[in-house]
Design an enzyme around this catalytic site. Structure first.
Site, PDB file in Angstrom:
ATOM      1  N   LYS A   1      -1.252  -1.463  -4.513  1.00 51.52           N
ATOM      2  CA  LYS A   1      -2.128  -0.293  -4.608  1.00 51.52           C
ATOM      3  C   LYS A   1      -1.380   0.867  -5.263  1.00 51.52           C
ATOM      4  CE  LYS A   1      -5.077  -1.284  -0.620  1.00 51.52           C
ATOM      5  NZ  LYS A   1      -5.559  -0.754   0.677  1.00 51.52           N
TER       6      LYS A   1
ATOM      7  N   ASP B   1       0.855  -1.184   0.000  1.00 54.94           N
ATOM      8  CA  ASP B   1       0.000   0.000   0.000  1.00 54.94           C
ATOM      9  C   ASP B   1       0.895   1.239   0.000  1.00 54.94           C
ATOM     10  OD1 ASP B   1      -1.884   1.944   0.386  1.00 54.94           O
ATOM     11  OD2 ASP B   1      -2.664   1.165   2.271  1.00 54.94           O
TER      12      ASP B   1
END
Ligand code: IMP
Ligand code: MG
Length: 183
Positions: free
Chosen positions: A134, A106
């Site tokens: 992500k 992330d």
């Protein structure tokens, strides 16, 4: 659909079939790249457990496994930015071909810290494979050799990924219903 937890999922983002076929593909790439080298898979607990066990079985070569537990998230959905070792590797990785196995990148905070930490232990080589990535991860300069799926910037659960320690056992990846967070 086969778990009572399915009712908490608003939308399936990656099906179990898509996950398994991607793992077959990643394993083939890794097999081709490693020649006669035997990777030491280093999994980050607990999220990477499902991915690591399926990946190890998909590789057409022997591999060994080690686990590390580090914390960068609490029980919520936001990164705390704090990385702490909860459980270290059981052995020295000097001279080994370390392949870090991650569930998801992330902010990339966890991984850049881990890469630095493991590189300092002098492995013969070190690479990273992640099932999910992500968009924010591209801002961090961490070289990730193998990526399963690029997904949108939203919180997901399943296939190892949790919300408050639940949903890891789902065989697919999905988005939780907002009511679950509220409750
Ligand atoms: P990062 O340090 O921000 O890259 O976060 C990495 C770790 O946070 C992952 O290994 C996961 O454990 C957790 N994480 C990040 N995004 C999600 C998500 O959408 N669902 C569940 N866990 C997540
Ligand atoms: Mg994790």
């Amino acid at each position: 659909m086969s778990s009572p937890l399915d009712a908490d999922i608003e939308q399936t983002l990656v099906t179990a079939e898509q996950i398994q076929s991607k793992i077959t593909q990643l394993a083939a790439e890794i097999d081709a790249d490693y020649g006669d080298r035997e990777p030491l898979l280093v999994g980050v607990l607990k999220g990477a457990v499902m991915f690591m066990s399926d990946l190890a079985r998909a590789l057409h070569r022997p591999s060994t496994m080690e686990f590390m537990a580090i914390s960068s998230y609490g029980s919520g959905t936001k990164s705390s930015g704090v990385v702490r070792i909860l459980k270290d590797l059981d052995r020295d990785v000097a001279g080994q071909h370390v392949l870090i196995v991650e569930d998801i990148i992330d902010s990339g905070l966890t991984l850049s810290w881990l890469l630095k930490n493991l590189t300092a232990r002098h492995p013969a080589s070190i690479e990273i494979v992640t099932l999910l990535r992500k968009p924010d991860a591209v801002k961090v300069h961490v070289p990730v050799k193998y990526v399963g799926f690029d997904i949108a910037n939203e919180f997901v659960v399943g296939y190892g990924l949790d919300y408050a320690e639940r949903y890891r056992d789902l065989p697919y990846i999905g988005r939780l219903r907002p009511a679950v967070y509220a409750g």
